[in-house]
Design an enzyme around this catalytic site. Structure first.
Site, short mmCIF file in Angstrom:
data_model
loop_
_atom_site.label_atom_id
_atom_site.label_comp_id
_atom_site.label_asym_id
_atom_site.label_seq_id
_atom_site.Cartn_x
_atom_site.Cartn_y
_atom_site.Cartn_z
N HIS A 1 -9.66 -3.00 -1.30
CA HIS A 1 -9.74 -1.59 -0.88
C HIS A 1 -11.04 -0.94 -1.34
O HIS A 1 -11.61 -0.13 -0.61
CB HIS A 1 -8.52 -0.81 -1.39
N ARG A 2 -11.52 -1.29 -2.53
CA ARG A 2 -12.82 -0.75 -2.97
C ARG A 2 -13.94 -1.20 -2.05
O ARG A 2 -14.83 -0.43 -1.71
CB ARG A 2 -13.09 -1.19 -4.42
N GLY B 1 -0.59 -4.98 6.06
CA GLY B 1 -1.58 -5.62 6.90
C GLY B 1 -1.71 -5.03 8.29
O GLY B 1 -2.33 -5.62 9.16
N SER B 2 -1.16 -3.84 8.49
CA SER B 2 -1.15 -3.22 9.83
C SER B 2 -2.48 -2.60 10.22
O SER B 2 -2.71 -2.31 11.39
CB SER B 2 -0.06 -2.15 9.91
N GLU C 1 -8.12 8.09 -10.17
CA GLU C 1 -6.93 7.26 -10.39
C GLU C 1 -5.79 8.15 -10.86
O GLU C 1 -5.95 8.95 -11.78
CB GLU C 1 -7.24 6.17 -11.40
N GLY D 1 3.21 -1.12 8.45
CA GLY D 1 3.59 -2.25 7.62
C GLY D 1 2.41 -2.84 6.88
O GLY D 1 1.26 -2.46 7.10
#
EC number: 2.7.1.156
Length: 179
Positions: free
Chosen positions: A49-50, A10-11, A62, A8
């Site tokens: 994420h970077r 934020g898991s 990308e 999910g």
């Protein structure tokens, strides 16, 4: 080897997947980024994420649609993040596959499996909230669910990350890489 990592929001699935890629040995690490930046929230998520990948020696490619057009090298170790975005892009973006989303995405996955040494795909578990959605969202969820099932059948390992805890669903070693 082919691994699918799900969980999910934020898991901890992204951190787990990155650590899994790092555990797969030396080689060029490719991060296939599928999220389009279309608002402030998505821009912040991309930046987060970077930052998570800093210092981990990933090269970013990308790819918002047309995964089967990505050409990589035989020894590459690839992290595709994330299938949920790629499926949505194929369904809704101009130039996407539309009704042929599942076929287009799976053609890309099969191509990568032929071309690279290891593939790790992150996808979202969006199916257990019990909410009622509009027809378009239900269609999207159906396509993503079918893609996830097809990937799980092909995968050597499937792990669901729950509250930061990796739960091995198929193959692999339990807790292969901690988040």
């Amino acid at each position: 080897m082919f691994y699918v990592v799900t969980g999910g929001s934020g898991s901890g699935k992204s951190a787990y997947a990155e650590n899994l890629v790092l555990s797969l040995g030396e080689g060029r690490r490719i991060y296939i980024a599928t999220m389009m930046s279309f608002d402030e929230e998505s821009t912040k998520r991309i930046a987060r994420h970077r930052k998570m990948r800093e210092g981990k020696q990933f090269e970013t490619v990308e790819c918002y649609t047309g995964l089967d057009s990505v050409r990589l090298k035989k020894d590459d170790i690839v992290l595709l993040e994330c299938m949920s975005n790629l499926a949505a892009n194929e369904m809704y973006a101009q130039g996407g596959a539309g009704e042929k989303t599942e076929e287009a995405v799976m053609a890309g996955i099969r191509r990568l499996l032929q071309d690279v040494r290891h593939l790790v795909v992150v996808t979202n578990e969006i199916f257990s909230d019990g909410m009622a959605y509009d027809e378009s969202t239900v269609e999207y969820m159906g396509h993503l669910g079918n893609i996830n099932q097809q990937m799980a059948r092909l995968a050597d390992g499937v792990t669901e990350v729950v509250y930061g805890i990796p739960v091995c669903m198929k193959g692999g070693k339990k807790n292969e890489a901690s988040a």
